[in-house]
Design a protein around this motif. Structure first.
Motif, PDB file in Angstrom:
ATOM      1  N   GLY A 135      38.930  35.945   1.031  1.00 52.97           N
ATOM      2  CA  GLY A 135      38.237  35.242   2.103  1.00 52.97           C
ATOM      3  C   GLY A 135      36.909  34.647   1.695  1.00 52.97           C
ATOM      4  O   GLY A 135      36.245  33.984   2.499  1.00 52.97           O
ATOM      5  N   GLY A 136      36.505  34.879   0.429  1.00 56.24           N
ATOM      6  CA  GLY A 136      35.269  34.304  -0.074  1.00 56.24           C
ATOM      7  C   GLY A 136      34.029  34.894   0.580  1.00 56.24           C
ATOM      8  O   GLY A 136      34.081  35.860   1.343  1.00 56.24           O
ATOM      9  N   TYR A 137      32.904  34.292   0.278  1.00 63.81           N
ATOM     10  CA  TYR A 137      31.644  34.752   0.839  1.00 63.81           C
ATOM     11  C   TYR A 137      31.615  34.587   2.358  1.00 63.81           C
ATOM     12  O   TYR A 137      31.082  35.437   3.081  1.00 63.81           O
ATOM     13  N   TYR A 138      32.208  33.531   2.860  1.00 68.56           N
ATOM     14  CA  TYR A 138      32.160  33.235   4.291  1.00 68.56           C
ATOM     15  C   TYR A 138      32.677  34.393   5.138  1.00 68.56           C
ATOM     16  O   TYR A 138      32.147  34.674   6.217  1.00 68.56           O
ATOM     17  N   ASN A 139      33.711  35.075   4.659  1.00 71.37           N
ATOM     18  CA  ASN A 139      34.361  36.122   5.441  1.00 71.37           C
ATOM     19  C   ASN A 139      33.979  37.539   5.029  1.00 71.37           C
ATOM     20  O   ASN A 139      34.556  38.500   5.544  1.00 71.37           O
ATOM     21  N   CYS A 140      33.027  37.686   4.126  1.00 76.68           N
ATOM     22  CA  CYS A 140      32.730  39.035   3.630  1.00 76.68           C
ATOM     23  C   CYS A 140      31.957  39.851   4.666  1.00 76.68           C
ATOM     24  O   CYS A 140      31.294  39.317   5.558  1.00 76.68           O
ATOM     25  N   TYR A 141      32.020  41.157   4.523  1.00 77.69           N
ATOM     26  CA  TYR A 141      31.403  42.095   5.454  1.00 77.69           C
ATOM     27  C   TYR A 141      29.886  41.881   5.555  1.00 77.69           C
ATOM     28  O   TYR A 141      29.322  41.888   6.645  1.00 77.69           O
ATOM     29  N   LEU A 142      29.223  41.695   4.422  1.00 77.41           N
ATOM     30  CA  LEU A 142      27.781  41.552   4.451  1.00 77.41           C
ATOM     31  C   LEU A 142      27.376  40.334   5.279  1.00 77.41           C
ATOM     32  O   LEU A 142      26.425  40.388   6.062  1.00 77.41           O
ATOM     33  N   ALA A 173      37.877  31.029   0.300  1.00 76.14           N
ATOM     34  CA  ALA A 173      39.119  31.595  -0.236  1.00 76.14           C
ATOM     35  C   ALA A 173      38.951  31.867  -1.720  1.00 76.14           C
ATOM     36  O   ALA A 173      38.089  31.275  -2.384  1.00 76.14           O
ATOM     37  N   VAL A 174      39.767  32.779  -2.229  1.00 79.80           N
ATOM     38  CA  VAL A 174      39.689  33.176  -3.632  1.00 79.80           C
ATOM     39  C   VAL A 174      41.091  33.190  -4.238  1.00 79.80           C
ATOM     40  O   VAL A 174      42.027  33.728  -3.646  1.00 79.80           O
ATOM     41  N   SER A 175      41.225  32.571  -5.406  1.00 78.26           N
ATOM     42  CA  SER A 175      42.464  32.674  -6.177  1.00 78.26           C
ATOM     43  C   SER A 175      42.413  33.955  -7.001  1.00 78.26           C
ATOM     44  O   SER A 175      41.468  34.166  -7.765  1.00 78.26           O
ATOM     45  N   THR A 176      43.405  34.797  -6.856  1.00 81.02           N
ATOM     46  CA  THR A 176      43.410  36.079  -7.565  1.00 81.02           C
ATOM     47  C   THR A 176      44.027  35.970  -8.960  1.00 81.02           C
ATOM     48  O   THR A 176      43.982  36.932  -9.734  1.00 81.02           O
ATOM     49  N   CYS A 189      38.590  33.707  -8.768  1.00 79.73           N
ATOM     50  CA  CYS A 189      37.451  32.812  -8.561  1.00 79.73           C
ATOM     51  C   CYS A 189      37.597  32.125  -7.212  1.00 79.73           C
ATOM     52  O   CYS A 189      38.703  32.047  -6.654  1.00 79.73           O
ATOM     53  N   ALA A 190      36.513  31.629  -6.671  1.00 76.28           N
ATOM     54  CA  ALA A 190      36.557  30.906  -5.404  1.00 76.28           C
ATOM     55  C   ALA A 190      37.437  29.669  -5.556  1.00 76.28           C
ATOM     56  O   ALA A 190      37.368  28.973  -6.576  1.00 76.28           O
ATOM     57  N   SER A 191      38.266  29.409  -4.550  1.00 76.50           N
ATOM     58  CA  SER A 191      39.233  28.307  -4.653  1.00 76.50           C
ATOM     59  C   SER A 191      39.117  27.297  -3.514  1.00 76.50           C
ATOM     60  O   SER A 191      39.821  26.296  -3.517  1.00 76.50           O
ATOM     61  N   SER A 192      38.249  27.543  -2.553  1.00 78.98           N
ATOM     62  CA  SER A 192      38.002  26.558  -1.502  1.00 78.98           C
ATOM     63  C   SER A 192      36.653  26.853  -0.862  1.00 78.98           C
ATOM     64  O   SER A 192      36.096  27.941  -1.048  1.00 78.98           O
ATOM     65  N   TRP A 193      36.130  25.893  -0.125  1.00 80.40           N
ATOM     66  CA  TRP A 193      34.840  26.080   0.523  1.00 80.40           C
ATOM     67  C   TRP A 193      34.848  25.390   1.873  1.00 80.40           C
ATOM     68  O   TRP A 193      35.722  24.585   2.184  1.00 80.40           O
ATOM     69  N   SER A 253      34.957  41.382  -7.113  1.00 79.88           N
ATOM     70  CA  SER A 253      33.500  41.521  -7.074  1.00 79.88           C
ATOM     71  C   SER A 253      32.794  40.181  -6.907  1.00 79.88           C
ATOM     72  O   SER A 253      33.226  39.164  -7.454  1.00 79.88           O
ATOM     73  N   PHE A 254      31.701  40.217  -6.156  1.00 79.13           N
ATOM     74  CA  PHE A 254      30.780  39.092  -6.095  1.00 79.13           C
ATOM     75  C   PHE A 254      29.732  39.263  -7.188  1.00 79.13           C
ATOM     76  O   PHE A 254      29.601  40.330  -7.777  1.00 79.13           O
TER      77      PHE A 254
END
Length: 269
Positions: A135-142, A173-176, A189-193, A253-254
């Motif tokens: 879910g990338g940074y946008y959706n993270c808990y912090l 979003a993140v590509s695993t 790595c991040a795959s969309s923004w 990890s971020f």
């Protein structure tokens, strides 16, 4: 005790001489020092404590922030925000950093402002409750849980109208399976923004510190460093605590800045 390699007495003398020059400029210069030029002068002076919206409004008026004069304010200058929860010092990282950037719907595009972030760690938190960057940074808990609490505390003291919205980009979003942009042997790595038209407080990113990014989908809308980092590195301007960055390092990890401050920033006017 030393400060930036100088003994305390020498550091105090430099600051006193700086203040004398500054007073002369403010009193006699026919042309005010613009925001652009103030982004080229570092000082790091303690400006006191702000414990209410009225105190902030007095501060903004005395320093002529809204008319772009920024009287007697320079990069690194800081004040403590007495919010009852965090009670930390926030420093000026840039003048009009988002001015004339973004859409007309964002106040930062048309209102003169200060870009701020804390000098010391505000709190501790995981980025996600499990080892994932899904879910990338946008959706993270912090970002979804912790940052709103900090914003609410700041708004409770400074007033909602004084923390202004600005445009920013965040990974969604993140590509695993793709190779990490940080370490080739890692995966993910991040795959969309996504473009956010109005945001108020975010984690800092690599490009806001260094001026570049490892991945197109990481980083900020500005793609340039905050002006303060042209004069001091992240460690020199902080109490050397660890901090998360918003950049995705892998599928689990971020990015983490070791021995650095909590990397938050907001815009104040």
């Amino acid at each position: 005790m030393t400060a930036n390699g100088l003994i305390s007495d020498e550091y105090d003398e430099i600051n006193n001489n700086f203040d004398k020059v500054n007073d002369t400029l403010d009193a006699t210069s026919p042309v005010s020092i613009s925001a652009k030029n103030r982004n080229g002068i570092y000082r790091g002076k303690n400006l006191g404590t702000i414990a209410s919206q009225s105190a902030l409004e007095t501060f903004l008026s005395e320093h002529s922030v809204t008319d772009e004069t920024f009287n007697d304010l320079y990069l690194g200058d800081y004040f403590t925000i007495s919010d009852g929860t965090y009670n930390k010092a926030w420093q000026i990282a840039g003048f009009d950093f988002a001015y004339n950037m973004g859409s007309m719907d964002t106040k930062a595009r048309t209102v003169h402002h200060l870009a701020m972030f804390p000098r010391t760690q505000l709190t501790t938190s995981v980025m996600n409750e499990t080892a994932t960057t899904e879910g990338g940074y946008y959706n993270c808990y912090l970002r979804t849980t912790v940052l709103p609490e900090i914003l609410t505390a700041l708004q409770g003291v400074l007033g909602e109208s004084h923390i202004i919205g600005y445009r920013d980009t965040v990974s969604t979003a993140v590509s695993t399976t793709a190779a990490s942009a940080f370490v080739p042997s890692w995966t993910g790595c991040a795959s969309s923004w996504s473009l956010i038209e109005n945001t108020y407080i975010e984690l800092i990113s690599m490009d806001l510190v260094y001026g570049n990014r490892y991945n197109l989908y990481d980083g900020s809308y500005f793609s340039k460093p905050l002006p303060i980092f042209n004069f001091v590195n992240w460690s020199q301007a902080s109490n050397r605590c660890n901090a998360w960055l918003r950049d995705v390092a892998s599928s689990t990890s971020f990015a983490l800045k070791l021995r650095r401050r909590c990397g938050l920033h907001y815009l104040c006017r």
